[in-house]
Design a protein around this motif. Sequence first.
Motif, PDB file in Angstrom:
ATOM      1  N   LEU A   1       8.051  -3.798   0.994  1.00 52.44           N
ATOM      2  CA  LEU A   1       7.927  -5.253   0.951  1.00 52.44           C
ATOM      3  C   LEU A   1       9.210  -5.962   0.534  1.00 52.44           C
ATOM      4  O   LEU A   1       9.565  -6.963   1.152  1.00 52.44           O
ATOM      5  CB  LEU A   1       6.751  -5.667   0.064  1.00 52.44           C
ATOM      6  CG  LEU A   1       5.375  -5.318   0.637  1.00 52.44           C
ATOM      7  CD1 LEU A   1       4.274  -5.769  -0.301  1.00 52.44           C
ATOM      8  CD2 LEU A   1       5.176  -5.927   2.008  1.00 52.44           C
TER       9      LEU A   1
ATOM     10  N   ASN B   1       4.528  -0.111  -1.096  1.00 46.32           N
ATOM     11  CA  ASN B   1       4.649  -1.565  -1.189  1.00 46.32           C
ATOM     12  C   ASN B   1       5.877  -1.968  -1.986  1.00 46.32           C
ATOM     13  O   ASN B   1       6.549  -2.941  -1.646  1.00 46.32           O
ATOM     14  CB  ASN B   1       3.397  -2.174  -1.822  1.00 46.32           C
ATOM     15  CG  ASN B   1       2.234  -2.215  -0.859  1.00 46.32           C
ATOM     16  OD1 ASN B   1       2.426  -2.291   0.344  1.00 46.32           O
ATOM     17  ND2 ASN B   1       1.031  -2.177  -1.388  1.00 46.32           N
TER      18      ASN B   1
ATOM     19  N   LEU C   1       0.269   4.052  -2.085  1.00 44.32           N
ATOM     20  CA  LEU C   1       0.296   2.698  -1.528  1.00 44.32           C
ATOM     21  C   LEU C   1       1.158   1.763  -2.367  1.00 44.32           C
ATOM     22  O   LEU C   1       1.929   0.960  -1.831  1.00 44.32           O
ATOM     23  CB  LEU C   1      -1.117   2.150  -1.388  1.00 44.32           C
ATOM     24  CG  LEU C   1      -1.962   2.783  -0.284  1.00 44.32           C
ATOM     25  CD1 LEU C   1      -3.368   2.194  -0.281  1.00 44.32           C
ATOM     26  CD2 LEU C   1      -1.302   2.591   1.061  1.00 44.32           C
TER      27      LEU C   1
END
Length: 64
Positions: free
Chosen positions: A32, A28, A24
């Motif tokens: 992102l 990210n 994760l």
Amino acid sequence: MSWAVRSGLEPIKKVAGIIKDHLLGILNAVILPAEGLNSRIKMIKVRSKVSATEAGLGTDLNSV
């Protein structure tokens, strides 16, 4: 990742475990910033259209 575990090579297994544990965070870190860049590009387009309209150039910047 299952192929890494089945490989039987301890260093490969270790890296696969690290990636699995931190997946994760890795996603990210990759996704992102790309979304942030996309937002900045959209804002630049909006601002350039406003500037072009104010300068009397019209709003279709793709034809320029």
